[in-house]
Each structure stands twice: as structure tokens, then as C-alpha cells.
Design a protein around this motif. Structure first.
Motif, PDB file in Angstrom:
ATOM      1  N   ARG A 168       0.875  -1.178   0.000  1.00  0.00           N
ATOM      2  CA  ARG A 168       0.000   0.000   0.000  1.00  0.00           C
ATOM      3  C   ARG A 168       0.910   1.224   0.000  1.00  0.00           C
ATOM      4  O   ARG A 168       1.422   1.629   1.043  1.00  0.00           O
ATOM      5  CB  ARG A 168      -0.916   0.020   1.229  1.00  0.00           C
ATOM      6  CG  ARG A 168      -1.892  -1.148   1.288  1.00  0.00           C
ATOM      7  CD  ARG A 168      -2.938  -1.077   0.178  1.00  0.00           C
ATOM      8  NE  ARG A 168      -3.819  -2.226   0.223  1.00  0.00           N
ATOM      9  CZ  ARG A 168      -3.639  -3.347  -0.470  1.00  0.00           C
ATOM     10  NH1 ARG A 168      -2.602  -3.487  -1.263  1.00  0.00           N
ATOM     11  NH2 ARG A 168      -4.496  -4.338  -0.374  1.00  0.00           N
ATOM     12  N   GLY A 208      -7.578   6.807   0.780  1.00  0.00           N
ATOM     13  CA  GLY A 208      -7.987   6.786  -0.624  1.00  0.00           C
ATOM     14  C   GLY A 208      -7.410   5.597  -1.358  1.00  0.00           C
ATOM     15  O   GLY A 208      -8.102   4.961  -2.165  1.00  0.00           O
ATOM     16  N   GLU A 209      -6.164   5.281  -1.063  1.00  0.00           N
ATOM     17  CA  GLU A 209      -5.562   4.118  -1.709  1.00  0.00           C
ATOM     18  C   GLU A 209      -6.186   2.821  -1.203  1.00  0.00           C
ATOM     19  O   GLU A 209      -6.417   1.892  -1.990  1.00  0.00           O
ATOM     20  CB  GLU A 209      -4.053   4.076  -1.480  1.00  0.00           C
ATOM     21  CG  GLU A 209      -3.428   2.885  -2.183  1.00  0.00           C
ATOM     22  CD  GLU A 209      -1.951   2.737  -1.951  1.00  0.00           C
ATOM     23  OE1 GLU A 209      -1.321   2.016  -2.734  1.00  0.00           O
ATOM     24  OE2 GLU A 209      -1.425   3.315  -0.988  1.00  0.00           O
ATOM     25  N   VAL A 251      -9.169   2.316  -0.322  1.00  0.00           N
ATOM     26  CA  VAL A 251     -10.453   2.172  -1.018  1.00  0.00           C
ATOM     27  C   VAL A 251     -10.208   1.901  -2.501  1.00  0.00           C
ATOM     28  O   VAL A 251     -10.777   0.972  -3.078  1.00  0.00           O
ATOM     29  CB  VAL A 251     -11.324   3.433  -0.829  1.00  0.00           C
ATOM     30  CG1 VAL A 251     -12.558   3.390  -1.715  1.00  0.00           C
ATOM     31  CG2 VAL A 251     -11.707   3.600   0.633  1.00  0.00           C
ATOM     32  N   GLY A 252      -9.360   2.701  -3.121  1.00  0.00           N
ATOM     33  CA  GLY A 252      -9.101   2.591  -4.554  1.00  0.00           C
ATOM     34  C   GLY A 252      -8.547   1.250  -4.975  1.00  0.00           C
ATOM     35  O   GLY A 252      -8.816   0.771  -6.084  1.00  0.00           O
ATOM     36  N   ASP A 253      -7.798   0.618  -4.087  1.00  0.00           N
ATOM     37  CA  ASP A 253      -7.216  -0.689  -4.400  1.00  0.00           C
ATOM     38  C   ASP A 253      -8.279  -1.729  -4.731  1.00  0.00           C
ATOM     39  O   ASP A 253      -8.022  -2.648  -5.495  1.00  0.00           O
ATOM     40  CB  ASP A 253      -6.374  -1.174  -3.212  1.00  0.00           C
ATOM     41  CG  ASP A 253      -5.880  -2.589  -3.400  1.00  0.00           C
ATOM     42  OD1 ASP A 253      -5.033  -2.801  -4.293  1.00  0.00           O
ATOM     43  OD2 ASP A 253      -6.358  -3.488  -2.678  1.00  0.00           O
ATOM     44  N   LEU A 283     -11.104  -1.197  -6.324  1.00  0.00           N
ATOM     45  CA  LEU A 283     -11.895  -0.867  -7.508  1.00  0.00           C
ATOM     46  C   LEU A 283     -11.345  -1.571  -8.748  1.00  0.00           C
ATOM     47  O   LEU A 283     -10.128  -1.664  -8.922  1.00  0.00           O
ATOM     48  CB  LEU A 283     -11.903   0.651  -7.721  1.00  0.00           C
ATOM     49  CG  LEU A 283     -12.443   1.472  -6.550  1.00  0.00           C
ATOM     50  CD1 LEU A 283     -12.297   2.957  -6.835  1.00  0.00           C
ATOM     51  CD2 LEU A 283     -13.887   1.102  -6.257  1.00  0.00           C
ATOM     52  N   THR A 329      -8.667   0.219 -11.069  1.00  0.00           N
ATOM     53  CA  THR A 329      -7.362   0.596 -10.525  1.00  0.00           C
ATOM     54  C   THR A 329      -6.262  -0.161 -11.266  1.00  0.00           C
ATOM     55  O   THR A 329      -6.332  -1.380 -11.403  1.00  0.00           O
ATOM     56  CB  THR A 329      -7.307   0.275  -9.019  1.00  0.00           C
ATOM     57  OG1 THR A 329      -8.359   0.989  -8.370  1.00  0.00           O
ATOM     58  CG2 THR A 329      -5.973   0.658  -8.422  1.00  0.00           C
TER      59      THR A 329
END
Length: 155
Positions: free
Chosen positions: A14, A57-58, A60-62, A64, A67
């Protein structure tokens, strides 16, 4: 110097988490004043909130689907760079060589990127468990390792 390598591994898992942890530790007074982070970011008002926001944010974004893979050239090189920064920062905090810390951070980031990617790929193929569950377990591992690596007894 295990801390530098460990923060590198966390960066591979991360990428934004080590900077957030270092900023948080700095704000609590757990790190020496000289550990200012990249471009002195830890001295800026709101640094802890900003780096925490990027890390969340990362996280959560991971999860999606759009991504990009951490193994794509851009994200991978970014992780190596952030691994160097985190490794150098924690090495400085414990009075060790920033160059060696940065080098170990790069190596750890490469290992964390590859192993984290392979882990997720492997367990997704071998189980009926959704990838998001494995991603959350990877999040937990990264947080645990990162918190341990940035915990410095200043007594």
C-alpha cells in the motif's frame, strides 16, 4: 535497519501507508524533529491529515476494478520511489544511514509489490473467496507491519 526494509514492503503493498504512518508518528512526537519527510512535508500544517487521506484513498481505490495493477511500470516505479523515501526517513529517525535505509526501502518495495500481487493472484484463483476479502487481509497485514516498523521507543 529492519524498519527500512519493512516499510519498503509496506510501500509495495500500500504505497501511501508508510508516509501516513511516518507523518502520524512525527505529529505525536515519536520521531526526532529532523525527520521532515519528502520536501519537508511532515512540517506542513495538515500533513498528518493529508497523508492519512491519501492512504485511506488508496485503501479504497485498491478494491476498484479500474485501478491499475501495481505491477504496471508507473505504479511499480512510484512504489520504489516511495519505498526509498520511507526507508530513508525511518533510518534517519533511528540514527542510521539514509542511503542504506533508502536502498533497503527500494528492495522492500519491490518485494512487497511482487509478493502482494502474486498473493492476491494466487488466492483468487485457488479459492471461491472474493478478491476484496484477500485485499482487506493485505490491508491489515500492511497496517500491522507499518505500525510495528514505525514504533520507536524514545525512552
Amino acid at each position: 535497519m529492519w524498519r527500512a526494509a519493512a516499510l519498503g514492503v509496506v510501500t509495495g503493498m500500500r504505497s501511501q501507508l508508510p508516509t501516513a504512518l511516518l507523518a502520524w508518528r512525527q505529529s505525536r512526537g515519536d520521531l526526532p524533529e529532523g525527520v521532515a519527510g519528502p520536501a519537508g512535508i511532515f512540517r506542513l500544517p495538515g500533513a498528518t491529515a493529508l497523508t492519512a487521506l491519501l492512504a485511506v484513498g488508496e485503501l479504497v481505490g485498491d478494491k476498484l476494478p479500474m485501478t491499475p495493477s501495481r505491477m504496471d511500470a508507473g505504479p511499480f516505479l512510484g512504489r520504489l520511489s516511495l519505498g526509498a523515501t520511507a526507508g530513508a526517513g525511518i533510518a534517519s529517525a533511528v540514527g542510521r544511514s539514509r542511503v542504506l535505509g533508502g536502498t533497503l526501502g527500494i528492495a522492500g518495495a519491490a518485494a512487497g509489490s511482487v509478493l502482494g500481487y502474486r498473493y492476491r493472484e494466487y488466492v483468487a484463483r485457488r479459492t471461491d473467496v472474493p478478491d476484496v476479502i484477500w485485499a482487506l487481509l493485505e490491508d491489515a497485514a500492511a497496517i500491522t507491519i507499518g505500525v510495528a516498523a514505525t514504533r520507536i521507543d524514545r525512552s
